[in-house]
Design an enzyme around this catalytic site. Structure first.
Site, mmCIF file in Angstrom:
data_model
loop_
_atom_site.group_PDB
_atom_site.id
_atom_site.type_symbol
_atom_site.label_atom_id
_atom_site.label_comp_id
_atom_site.label_asym_id
_atom_site.label_seq_id
_atom_site.Cartn_x
_atom_site.Cartn_y
_atom_site.Cartn_z
ATOM 1 N N HIS A 257 -0.523 -0.272 -9.863
ATOM 2 C CA HIS A 257 -1.332 -1.198 -9.054
ATOM 3 C C HIS A 257 -1.794 -2.385 -9.914
ATOM 4 C CE1 HIS A 257 -3.569 -1.163 -5.012
ATOM 5 N NE2 HIS A 257 -3.481 -2.407 -5.429
ATOM 6 N N ARG B 209 0.861 -1.177 0.000
ATOM 7 C CA ARG B 209 0.000 0.000 0.000
ATOM 8 C C ARG B 209 0.903 1.235 0.000
ATOM 9 N NH1 ARG B 209 -3.303 -2.595 -1.769
ATOM 10 N NH2 ARG B 209 -5.363 -3.140 -1.006
ATOM 11 N N GLU C 204 -2.323 7.565 -5.156
ATOM 12 C CA GLU C 204 -2.692 6.889 -6.412
ATOM 13 C C GLU C 204 -4.165 7.047 -6.780
ATOM 14 O OE1 GLU C 204 -1.714 2.736 -5.303
ATOM 15 O OE2 GLU C 204 -3.842 2.266 -5.575
ATOM 16 N N ASP D 290 4.430 -0.456 -6.925
ATOM 17 C CA ASP D 290 3.193 -0.757 -7.646
ATOM 18 C C ASP D 290 2.026 0.011 -7.041
ATOM 19 O OD1 ASP D 290 1.673 -2.361 -9.579
ATOM 20 O OD2 ASP D 290 0.779 -3.311 -7.808
#
Ligand code: NAI
Length: 329
Positions: free
Chosen positions: A294, A233, A262, A257
């Site tokens: 993600h 996260r 985000e 990622d």
């Protein structure tokens, strides 16, 4: 029953529609769920949401007014949900706890290898007819030390796979020490992990204890030349502190990622926009950083499992059975 599904991209819709039953029909919206879009779920007893949907008190209150009683998350993490507000409003929340830990573990290792062996640069260079090796020097994983923060399903898979490369594995997980030791990994405290690891990979959940676990102080504790990987996260890292660590050449590689901001960027095409977020824009320009949007979970197997578990979660609710994957009260 019609289920209002938010953040449903065409690829999600394909898998959801395949998993749908006579009792569970999906009405899919590509839009994110937030206080402005909650009205679209008016009358839906069950609402399905994803990682970047806003399930704060305001959205939940609007959903409750519209008759919503169950939130079926199509993800494992539930840090985006105000669970206390949901309980007060009589809304139950279910998740999909493990759709494919293999997908996330494999993407984590893909980032590590791509960073070490500079694959994006090599790929572009060769396509341009440039076969020079200058600037492509990598390092062996063999005999390096990997520090895993969070030794649950994904952390263990990453650790096992990196052990196969010949790495020494350290794990920090105050709630899972016994299992990690039984699997043959060294269980250590956080300070020792920061000080000894050549590669650090984050696999713990985001909560009040873990928010900005990677910060200025922890970066300073890390070995110069460390590789940092975050597929868990975004807000586990203070991104500005990590960017400063990269600019100071203290962190040598970053693979991420997930990103703390985000929500307004990921899962959408911003290629024609002037992105206003200077931190992510700066990170993307660095040659020793790989950012993916993600996508660690994004395999066929995972999407199928998400759709099937979402349907069985909803059926349990409709049939008044105990909810296997209820989160919070
Ligand atoms: P898990 O629940 O199996 O493992 C999490 C581990 O973290 C547990 O062993 C727990 O004891 C440990 N932990 C909790 N608090 C901790 C702390 N303060 N310090 C260190 N360890 C702590 O979860 P799983 O399936 O391994 O997933 C890990 C994370 O991966 C999730 O929380 C989620 O945020 C992320 N994820 C990311 C995806 C992606 O596409 N990028 C997809 C799925 C999950």
């Amino acid at each position: 029953m019609q289920i209002a599904v938010f953040s449903a991209k065409p690829y999600d819709q394909a898998f959801l529609l395949r998993a749908a039953t006579a009792e569970v029909e999906f009405q899919c919206f590509e839009l994110q769920l937030n206080p402005s879009t909650a009205v679209m779920a008016h009358g839906a007893v069950v609402v399905s949401a994803f990682v970047n949907d806003d399930l704060g008190r305001e959205t939940l209150s609007l959903l409750a007014e519209g008759g919503t009683r169950l939130i079926a998350l199509r993800c494992a993490g539930y840090n985006q949900v105000d669970l206390a507000a949901a309980a007060e409003l009589g809304i139950r929340v279910v998740n999909v706890p493990a759709y494919s830990p293999y997908a996330v573990a494999e993407h984590t290792i893909a980032l590590m290898l791509a960073l070490s062996r500079k694959l994006p640069r090599a790929y572009n260079r060769v396509r341009d007819g440039n076969f020079s090796l200058d600037g492509l020097l990598g390092f062996d994983f063999y005999a390096k030390t990997l520090g895993v923060i969070g030794g649950g399903k994904i952390g263990q898979l990453v650790a096992e796979r990196m052990r196969a490369f010949g790495c020494r594995i350290l794990i920090y997980d105050p709630f899972n020490e016994e299992t990690c030791r039984r699997l043959g990994f060294e269980s250590v405290d956080l300070d020792s992990l920061f000080e000894a690891s050549d590669i650090i990979s984050l696999h713990c959940p985001l909560n009040d204890q873990t928010r900005h676990l990677i910060n200025r102080d922890s970066v300073a504790q890390m070995k110069p030349g460390v590789m940092l990987i975050n597929t868990s996260r975004g807000a586990l890292m203070d991104t500005q502190a990590v960017l400063d660590g990269l600019k100071a050449h203290h962190i040598a590689y970053l693979g991420m990622d997930v990103y703390e901001q985000e929500g307004s960027l990921f899962f959408e095409d911003h290629s024609l926009d002037i992105i206003q977020d200077d931190v992510i824009q700066r990170l993307i320009t660095l040659p020793n950083v790989i950012v993916t949007g993600h996508q660690a979970y994004f395999t066929k197997e995972a999407l199928q499992h998400i759709a099937e578990t979402t349907v069985s979660n909803i059926l349990e609710y409709l049939e008044d059975k105990p909810l296997t994957y209820q989160v919070g009260g």
